[in-house]
Design a protein around this motif. Sequence first.
Motif, mmCIF file in Angstrom:
data_model
loop_
_atom_site.group_PDB
_atom_site.id
_atom_site.type_symbol
_atom_site.label_atom_id
_atom_site.label_comp_id
_atom_site.label_asym_id
_atom_site.label_seq_id
_atom_site.Cartn_x
_atom_site.Cartn_y
_atom_site.Cartn_z
ATOM 1 N N PHE A 176 0.847 -1.167 0.000
ATOM 2 C CA PHE A 176 0.000 0.000 0.000
ATOM 3 C C PHE A 176 0.895 1.233 0.000
ATOM 4 O O PHE A 176 2.089 1.138 0.287
ATOM 5 C CB PHE A 176 -0.884 0.037 1.259
ATOM 6 N N ARG A 177 0.321 2.370 -0.272
ATOM 7 C CA ARG A 177 1.064 3.610 -0.136
ATOM 8 C C ARG A 177 0.121 4.715 0.320
ATOM 9 O O ARG A 177 -1.084 4.638 0.109
ATOM 10 C CB ARG A 177 1.760 3.996 -1.439
ATOM 11 N N GLN A 178 0.720 5.716 0.936
ATOM 12 C CA GLN A 178 -0.074 6.848 1.409
ATOM 13 C C GLN A 178 0.745 8.116 1.264
ATOM 14 O O GLN A 178 1.806 8.245 1.884
ATOM 15 C CB GLN A 178 -0.500 6.647 2.857
ATOM 16 N N ALA A 179 0.273 9.007 0.439
ATOM 17 C CA ALA A 179 0.903 10.308 0.260
ATOM 18 C C ALA A 179 0.304 11.291 1.269
ATOM 19 O O ALA A 179 -0.811 11.081 1.753
ATOM 20 C CB ALA A 179 0.681 10.802 -1.163
ATOM 21 N N PRO A 180 1.023 12.349 1.583
ATOM 22 C CA PRO A 180 0.513 13.345 2.544
ATOM 23 C C PRO A 180 -0.850 13.867 2.125
ATOM 24 O O PRO A 180 -1.054 14.271 0.981
ATOM 25 C CB PRO A 180 1.576 14.435 2.497
ATOM 26 N N GLY A 181 -1.780 13.831 3.059
ATOM 27 C CA GLY A 181 -3.108 14.354 2.794
ATOM 28 C C GLY A 181 -4.001 13.429 1.999
ATOM 29 O O GLY A 181 -5.135 13.792 1.676
ATOM 30 N N GLU A 182 -3.487 12.248 1.678
ATOM 31 C CA GLU A 182 -4.263 11.304 0.875
ATOM 32 C C GLU A 182 -4.623 10.071 1.704
ATOM 33 O O GLU A 182 -4.017 9.787 2.726
ATOM 34 C CB GLU A 182 -3.464 10.869 -0.351
ATOM 35 N N GLU A 183 -5.599 9.325 1.232
ATOM 36 C CA GLU A 183 -5.936 8.063 1.867
ATOM 37 C C GLU A 183 -4.935 6.993 1.442
ATOM 38 O O GLU A 183 -4.279 7.099 0.409
ATOM 39 C CB GLU A 183 -7.357 7.642 1.461
ATOM 40 N N ARG A 184 -4.844 5.970 2.274
ATOM 41 C CA ARG A 184 -3.951 4.868 1.933
ATOM 42 C C ARG A 184 -4.495 4.144 0.709
ATOM 43 O O ARG A 184 -5.689 3.836 0.625
ATOM 44 C CB ARG A 184 -3.813 3.915 3.118
ATOM 45 N N GLU A 185 -3.603 3.866 -0.220
ATOM 46 C CA GLU A 185 -3.960 3.260 -1.507
ATOM 47 C C GLU A 185 -3.411 1.851 -1.611
ATOM 48 O O GLU A 185 -2.216 1.617 -1.383
ATOM 49 C CB GLU A 185 -3.402 4.116 -2.653
ATOM 50 N N PHE A 186 -4.253 0.925 -1.970
ATOM 51 C CA PHE A 186 -3.836 -0.456 -2.193
ATOM 52 C C PHE A 186 -3.138 -0.546 -3.542
ATOM 53 O O PHE A 186 -3.635 -0.030 -4.549
ATOM 54 C CB PHE A 186 -5.055 -1.366 -2.158
ATOM 55 N N LEU A 187 -1.990 -1.230 -3.571
ATOM 56 C CA LEU A 187 -1.235 -1.389 -4.804
ATOM 57 C C LEU A 187 -1.357 -2.794 -5.376
ATOM 58 O O LEU A 187 -1.452 -2.978 -6.590
ATOM 59 C CB LEU A 187 0.234 -1.064 -4.563
ATOM 60 N N GLY A 188 -1.298 -3.773 -4.516
ATOM 61 C CA GLY A 188 -1.381 -5.145 -4.985
ATOM 62 C C GLY A 188 -0.989 -6.112 -3.889
ATOM 63 O O GLY A 188 -0.552 -5.710 -2.815
ATOM 64 N N ALA A 189 -1.159 -7.393 -4.182
ATOM 65 C CA ALA A 189 -0.853 -8.415 -3.186
ATOM 66 C C ALA A 189 -0.499 -9.725 -3.869
ATOM 67 O O ALA A 189 -0.777 -9.925 -5.063
ATOM 68 C CB ALA A 189 -2.037 -8.606 -2.243
ATOM 69 N N ILE A 190 0.114 -10.610 -3.071
ATOM 70 C CA ILE A 190 0.527 -11.919 -3.575
ATOM 71 C C ILE A 190 0.078 -12.988 -2.597
ATOM 72 O O ILE A 190 0.130 -12.798 -1.382
ATOM 73 C CB ILE A 190 2.055 -11.959 -3.793
ATOM 74 N N GLY A 191 -0.359 -14.105 -3.133
ATOM 75 C CA GLY A 191 -0.843 -15.181 -2.307
ATOM 76 C C GLY A 191 0.260 -15.927 -1.581
ATOM 77 O O GLY A 191 1.450 -15.719 -1.812
ATOM 78 N N ARG A 192 -0.147 -16.835 -0.733
ATOM 79 C CA ARG A 192 0.783 -17.527 0.180
ATOM 80 C C ARG A 192 1.825 -18.347 -0.536
ATOM 81 O O ARG A 192 2.964 -18.450 -0.091
ATOM 82 C CB ARG A 192 -0.024 -18.421 1.121
ATOM 83 N N ASP A 193 1.467 -18.967 -1.636
ATOM 84 C CA ASP A 193 2.362 -19.914 -2.301
ATOM 85 C C ASP A 193 3.152 -19.282 -3.438
ATOM 86 O O ASP A 193 3.483 -19.964 -4.405
ATOM 87 C CB ASP A 193 1.555 -21.101 -2.829
#
Length: 128
Positions: free
Chosen positions: A41-58
């Motif tokens: 995730f990322r969060q810039a000043p004054g902004e909401e946290r943004e989801f970027l991506g994810a990876i599964g367990r395997d």
Amino acid sequence: QVLLVESGGGLVQAGGSLTLSCIASGGTASNAFDRYTMGWFRQAPGEEREFLGAIGRDEDGTYYADSVKGRFTISRDNAKNTAYLQMTSLTSEDTSVYYCGANPISTPKTLQWSVKYWGQGTTVTVSP
């Protein structure tokens, strides 16, 4: 309790690339790193946290936000308890604090709505 520590942030020129790492510790045999879906995730000043991506367990099964698809790649090395975020073609709009998150019961898509553990963040600054 799982502790996540991000690293790899810094200053990079526009058009450049950067790879962030997220190292997990504190897991037990029943709570091991490879049981967790990992995301960024990322969060810039004054902004909401943004989801970027994810990876599964395997180490398979990834899901990306449309805003970074094709530029960012998420991977993991379960033997090293580490997840990675490779970022390319960076622009000033990518300047932000980047966080990793984890949840053992989320899929790569649903992690964006349910993170159990957060890292403290690492700052990426992209200069023009």
